[in-house]
Scaffold this motif. Structure first.
Motif, mmCIF file in Angstrom:
data_model
loop_
_atom_site.group_PDB
_atom_site.id
_atom_site.type_symbol
_atom_site.label_atom_id
_atom_site.label_comp_id
_atom_site.label_asym_id
_atom_site.label_seq_id
_atom_site.Cartn_x
_atom_site.Cartn_y
_atom_site.Cartn_z
ATOM 1 N N ALA A 1 -8.660 -1.054 6.081
ATOM 2 C CA ALA A 1 -8.683 0.308 6.622
ATOM 3 C C ALA A 1 -7.472 1.096 6.112
ATOM 4 N N GLU A 2 -6.307 0.458 6.092
ATOM 5 C CA GLU A 2 -5.086 1.137 5.618
ATOM 6 C C GLU A 2 -5.218 1.482 4.135
ATOM 7 N N LEU A 3 -5.777 0.561 3.389
ATOM 8 C CA LEU A 3 -5.953 0.772 1.952
ATOM 9 C C LEU A 3 -6.871 1.976 1.700
ATOM 10 N N ALA A 4 -7.996 2.017 2.403
ATOM 11 C CA ALA A 4 -8.945 3.125 2.228
ATOM 12 C C ALA A 4 -8.300 4.442 2.653
ATOM 13 N N ALA A 5 -7.544 4.422 3.743
ATOM 14 C CA ALA A 5 -6.915 5.656 4.240
ATOM 15 C C ALA A 5 -5.878 6.169 3.237
ATOM 16 N N ALA A 6 -5.103 5.257 2.654
ATOM 17 C CA ALA A 6 -4.103 5.669 1.662
ATOM 18 C C ALA A 6 -4.791 6.275 0.442
ATOM 19 N N ILE B 1 0.847 -1.199 0.000
ATOM 20 C CA ILE B 1 0.000 0.000 0.000
ATOM 21 C C ILE B 1 0.883 1.250 0.000
ATOM 22 N N GLU B 2 1.934 1.215 0.791
ATOM 23 C CA GLU B 2 2.863 2.363 0.845
ATOM 24 C C GLU B 2 3.476 2.624 -0.531
ATOM 25 N N LYS B 3 3.885 1.547 -1.174
ATOM 26 C CA LYS B 3 4.492 1.676 -2.497
ATOM 27 C C LYS B 3 3.483 2.289 -3.478
ATOM 28 N N ALA B 4 2.277 1.788 -3.430
ATOM 29 C CA ALA B 4 1.257 2.276 -4.372
ATOM 30 C C ALA B 4 0.914 3.739 -4.098
ATOM 31 N N GLU B 5 0.945 4.116 -2.835
ATOM 32 C CA GLU B 5 0.613 5.515 -2.504
ATOM 33 C C GLU B 5 1.662 6.464 -3.088
ATOM 34 N N LYS B 6 2.907 5.995 -3.145
ATOM 35 C CA LYS B 6 3.987 6.852 -3.666
ATOM 36 C C LYS B 6 4.094 6.762 -5.185
ATOM 37 N N LYS B 7 4.028 5.517 -5.705
ATOM 38 C CA LYS B 7 4.352 5.329 -7.134
ATOM 39 C C LYS B 7 3.130 5.149 -8.029
ATOM 40 N N HIS B 8 1.991 4.890 -7.455
ATOM 41 C CA HIS B 8 0.758 4.667 -8.212
ATOM 42 C C HIS B 8 0.879 3.496 -9.168
ATOM 43 N N GLU B 9 1.578 2.485 -8.704
ATOM 44 C CA GLU B 9 1.726 1.265 -9.494
ATOM 45 C C GLU B 9 1.615 0.043 -8.606
ATOM 46 N N LEU C 1 -16.724 7.706 -0.598
ATOM 47 C CA LEU C 1 -16.113 9.040 -0.782
ATOM 48 C C LEU C 1 -14.898 9.204 0.125
ATOM 49 N N GLN C 2 -14.863 8.432 1.212
ATOM 50 C CA GLN C 2 -13.715 8.495 2.125
ATOM 51 C C GLN C 2 -12.719 7.350 1.875
ATOM 52 N N SER C 3 -12.921 6.658 0.763
ATOM 53 C CA SER C 3 -12.017 5.557 0.391
ATOM 54 C C SER C 3 -11.456 5.784 -1.013
ATOM 55 N N GLY C 4 -11.456 7.033 -1.474
ATOM 56 C CA GLY C 4 -10.850 7.331 -2.767
ATOM 57 C C GLY C 4 -11.755 8.003 -3.782
ATOM 58 N N ALA C 5 -13.072 7.910 -3.613
ATOM 59 C CA ALA C 5 -13.983 8.473 -4.622
ATOM 60 C C ALA C 5 -14.127 9.989 -4.468
ATOM 61 N N ASN C 6 -14.548 10.651 -5.577
ATOM 62 C CA ASN C 6 -14.714 12.110 -5.525
ATOM 63 C C ASN C 6 -15.927 12.611 -6.318
ATOM 64 N N VAL C 7 -16.792 11.691 -6.735
ATOM 65 C CA VAL C 7 -17.947 12.065 -7.566
ATOM 66 C C VAL C 7 -19.183 11.325 -7.063
#
Ligand code: SAH
Ligand code: SF4
Length: 341
Positions: free
Chosen positions: A27-32, A2-10, A277-283
């Protein structure tokens, strides 16, 4: 991971499979994903007013209540005047975008559709069309009339499953449509169903990688909800938890894409849209269709808010968004490509 994906988006396919199938890091995934959303998009939530203008469809998708073989559903088709009137009202409620969605209804010829699009553009609204597979020329005509975005879910990137679920349709044509839309300068929205019979976790990982590979501007996903008027009644369907994990992973892979918290999710969990909306969504795409039509546009059973008015939906969503410390966007909500170092 998850940490890697948060930084590199891969993430690799194998990593996506691990993260999709386990609820351990949920929970960590949603927070990231929420942090990435905040960094790239900010706190604004885009509301798109959804107009469901016809439930008549020439296609026969196995999962969908609008499929042509469904004789139980009461069919309807709004008139040009009604559609434009709903768009005008949407503008009145403060929407900056309308999404015009329907079955593949041949009544709406290029001539009629472009006339409607031109009328709605006069209201200074952004327009998303979600009316299925068309030829390059038709997509071009809608674009020239003023349509800004097009929403066409790939549904699944598993070709065999796609062709089983969508009899008479071809995976190659679906891809061709998406390519044509992109080449015509639309903002392209796509997405998939979660929990189709026969769909594997590995296939969902492929879906995520596909959305990343085509650099989708918008990705709308929803749990498959079995409909008693279709041949897939009795199958298990998708879960809210898997849909939420999928959205979070989407945000990590596509940090600046528009990602809706969809209505189908709310059918499975009464607080779904706010959680997502609190797990990555914006629409969010509240319904602006009025009266009986809402109920009759029955893709799946248990659709929320069928008895509500568009005004109620707008104020309900506005309130929920404010409660989580976010605000409703005041612009048309085009994707802004961002590079964050
Ligand atoms: N006819 C157009 C748009 C309307 S259908 C099209 O197919 O593109 C919109 C979406 O509803 C589809 O893309 C599908 O993903 C979703 N849908 C259909 N049946 C569903 C079901 N039973 N559960 C959840 N979503 C469903
Ligand atoms: Fe028609 Fe779309 Fe439903 Fe398929 S998913 S039957 S194309 S409305």
């Amino acid at each position: 991971m998850i940490e890697k994906a948060e930084k590199k988006h891969e993430l690799s396919k194998q990593e996506l499979v691990v993260l999709l199938q386990s609820d351990a890091g949920e929970a960590e995934l949603a927070a990231a994903a929420d942090r990435v959303r905040s960094t790239y998009i900010g706190e604004a939530v885009h509301l798109r007013g959804l107009i469901e203008f016809s439930n008549i469809c020439r296609q026969n998708c196995m999962y969908c209540g609008l499929r042509r073989d469904n004789k139980q559903i009461e069919r309807y088709r709004l008139s040009e005047m009604e559609i434009i009137d709903f768009a005008r009202k949407a503008k009145g409620y403060g929407y900056k975008t309308v999404v015009m969605q329907s079955g593949e209804d041949s009544y709406f010829s290029v001539e009629i559709m472009t006339r409607i699009v031109r009328e709605i553009k006069k209201l200074d609204l952004a327009i998303t069309l979600s009316i299925g597979e068309k030829s390059y020329e038709e997509y071009k005509a809608y674009r020239e009339a003023g349509a800004d975005r097009y929403l066409l879910r790939i549904e699944t990137t598993d070709k065999d499953l796609y062709e089983k679920m969508d009899p008479g349709m071809s995976f190659a044509n679906r891809i061709r449509c998406l390519k044509n839309l992109k080449s015509l300068g639309y903002e392209v929205g796509t997405g998939c169903l979660i929990g189709l019979p026969g769909q594997t976790i590995a296939s969902l990982a492929d879906d995520l990688l596909f959305f990343k590979a085509i650099d989708a501007d918008m990705v709308g996903i929803g749990p498959f909800i079995p409909n008693s008027d279709t041949p897939l009644w009795g199958s298990k369907g998708g879960t809210f938890a898997m849909s939420r994990r999928f959205v979070a992973l989407l945000r990590l892979l596509l940090p600046d894409a528009n990602i809706p918290a969809t209505t189908a999710m709310e059918t499975l969990n009464p607080n779904a849209r706010i959680i997502v909306l609190q797990s990555g969504a914006n629409v969010v795409m509240p319904n602006v269709t009025e009266g009986e039509y809402r109920r009759k546009y029955a893709l799946y059973p248990g659709k929320i808010c069928v008895a509500d008015t568009p005004a109620q939906c707008r104020s309900c969503m506005g309130g929920k968004i404010a409660q989580i410390g976010r605000h409703v966007s005041s612009d048309k909500g085009f994707r802004r490509k961002r590079v964050v170092f």
